[in-house]
Design a protein around this motif. Structure first.
Motif, PDB file in Angstrom:
ATOM      1  N   ARG A   2      14.744  -8.651  -0.957  1.00  0.00           N
ATOM      2  CA  ARG A   2      14.936  -8.447   0.469  1.00  0.00           C
ATOM      3  C   ARG A   2      13.748  -7.675   1.038  1.00  0.00           C
ATOM      4  O   ARG A   2      13.281  -6.702   0.452  1.00  0.00           O
ATOM      5  CB  ARG A   2      16.223  -7.670   0.722  1.00  0.00           C
ATOM      6  N   ARG A   3      13.251  -8.146   2.176  1.00  0.00           N
ATOM      7  CA  ARG A   3      12.141  -7.472   2.845  1.00  0.00           C
ATOM      8  C   ARG A   3      12.650  -6.202   3.510  1.00  0.00           C
ATOM      9  O   ARG A   3      13.595  -6.232   4.296  1.00  0.00           O
ATOM     10  CB  ARG A   3      11.524  -8.415   3.880  1.00  0.00           C
ATOM     11  N   ARG A   4      12.026  -5.084   3.194  1.00  0.00           N
ATOM     12  CA  ARG A   4      12.400  -3.788   3.749  1.00  0.00           C
ATOM     13  C   ARG A   4      11.352  -3.324   4.760  1.00  0.00           C
ATOM     14  O   ARG A   4      10.232  -3.846   4.799  1.00  0.00           O
ATOM     15  CB  ARG A   4      12.516  -2.747   2.634  1.00  0.00           C
ATOM     16  N   THR A   5      11.726  -2.329   5.552  1.00  0.00           N
ATOM     17  CA  THR A   5      10.794  -1.723   6.501  1.00  0.00           C
ATOM     18  C   THR A   5      10.680  -0.241   6.225  1.00  0.00           C
ATOM     19  O   THR A   5      11.695   0.469   6.168  1.00  0.00           O
ATOM     20  CB  THR A   5      11.249  -1.938   7.955  1.00  0.00           C
ATOM     21  N   HIS A  32       6.757  -6.038   2.041  1.00  0.00           N
ATOM     22  CA  HIS A  32       7.565  -5.219   2.931  1.00  0.00           C
ATOM     23  C   HIS A  32       6.774  -4.888   4.205  1.00  0.00           C
ATOM     24  O   HIS A  32       5.549  -4.942   4.227  1.00  0.00           O
ATOM     25  CB  HIS A  32       7.997  -3.936   2.227  1.00  0.00           C
ATOM     26  N   ASP A 119      14.382   1.096   7.057  1.00  0.00           N
ATOM     27  CA  ASP A 119      15.151   1.408   5.857  1.00  0.00           C
ATOM     28  C   ASP A 119      14.744   2.766   5.288  1.00  0.00           C
ATOM     29  O   ASP A 119      15.575   3.489   4.721  1.00  0.00           O
ATOM     30  CB  ASP A 119      14.914   0.340   4.781  1.00  0.00           C
ATOM     31  N   PHE A 263      12.534   2.076  -2.719  1.00  0.00           N
ATOM     32  CA  PHE A 263      13.740   1.617  -2.028  1.00  0.00           C
ATOM     33  C   PHE A 263      14.993   1.791  -2.884  1.00  0.00           C
ATOM     34  O   PHE A 263      16.001   1.150  -2.625  1.00  0.00           O
ATOM     35  CB  PHE A 263      13.555   0.152  -1.621  1.00  0.00           C
ATOM     36  N   LEU A 266      19.021   1.482  -1.768  1.00  0.00           N
ATOM     37  CA  LEU A 266      19.284   0.652  -0.597  1.00  0.00           C
ATOM     38  C   LEU A 266      20.003  -0.642  -0.989  1.00  0.00           C
ATOM     39  O   LEU A 266      19.819  -1.153  -2.091  1.00  0.00           O
ATOM     40  CB  LEU A 266      17.962   0.304   0.113  1.00  0.00           C
TER      41      LEU A 266
END
Length: 266
Positions: A2-5, A32, A119, A263, A266
């Motif tokens: 999953r692409r996170r920010t 990301h 995130d 991450f 999360l």
């Protein structure tokens, strides 16, 4: 995956490269979204007279753009708050980011965190690393902003205190190297190793980190003593990898955690 920010909050241009450059480059390279937020333009910072061919704030804005590109940042946000300066560069009018109420100063960062649905937010430890008042303010403002925006993870960029103390003690014995630094000021600097939760391996991204540091040419020069950026850039690659190959963070909501994953959780 999953692409996170990740939103990385800093006091001045060049701070992003010093403590978090490798981490940001690693996150960007993995796909990301990396957003860089800088409170001030660093207009009250130090630079040699030879570098000041233009307004220092404008020069450092351009340097920040080059550094952000080297790290793979998708967005750069400047909050435009006044740089407090420090020691030889303290503002004569006494104004600055560090003097603003943290709740007031947090407004722009809250907007970014909400817009980006962040995130992770990176800030600094409570000591502001080595005690710069604008860095302490980043810690305070970041905590307020994360709470208001309900950002799930806040990571405080830091260094392990113990090896830093040993390094400063050795460096202080070398004439001219740390003449402008009182080694005793590092007694409460950064974070004890036992409390650090994240040790991020950035050895695969040192070229990006070095390029980001190199972009901040104004901060590699000074008429009052050696600068950290300059010292790092002079290191040969093996030594640079040893010194800069890991970056360190504290997640105070998860004491006892030990991870290399930005991450985690999360």
């Amino acid at each position: 995956m999953r692409r996170r920010t990740i939103v990385s909050f800093h006091a001045h241009p060049d701070d992003e490269a010093l403590l978090t450059g490798g981490t940001l480059a690693r996150a960007a390279a993995a796909g990301h979204r990396v957003v860089l937020v800088v409170a001030t333009d660093g207009e009250a910072g130090l630079a040699s007279d030879a570098q000041l061919t233009t307004d220092l704030g404008e020069l450092r804005r351009r340097e920040l753009d080059r550094a952000a590109a080297a790290l793979g940042c998708a967005r750069v946000v400047r909050l435009g708050l006044p740089d407090s300066g420090w020691r030889d560069s303290t503002r004569a009018d006494g104004a600055g980011f560090s003097r603003i109420d943290p709740v007031e100063a947090a407004a722009g960062l809250v907007d970014v965190l909400r817009e980006e649905e962040a995130d992770v937010l990176t800030t600094y430890d409570p000591a502001g690393g080595y005690g710069h008042p604008d860095h302490v303010q980043v810690h305070l403002v970041g905590a307020v902003a994360a709470a208001r925006a309900r950002t799930p993870v806040v990571l405080e960029a830091t260094l392990p205190r113990e090896p830093l103390h040993r390094l400063v003690r050795v460096a202080a014995r070398i004439p001219g190297l740390l003449d402008a630094v009182d080694p005793t000021t590092f007694a409460a600097a950064f974070t004890p190793r036992s409390r650090i939760t994240h040790r991020i391996d950035v050895r695969g991204h040192l070229a990006a980190k070095r390029a980001a540091l190199g972009a901040h040419a104004s901060q590699a020069s000074s008429d009052v003593g050696p600068r950290t950026v300059a010292l790092l850039l002079r290191l040969p690659e093996p030594a640079f990898a040893l010194v800069a190959g890991r970056e360190w963070f504290l997640d105070r909501r998860r004491p006892g955690l030990r991870t290399d994953d930005l991450f985690d959780g999360l």
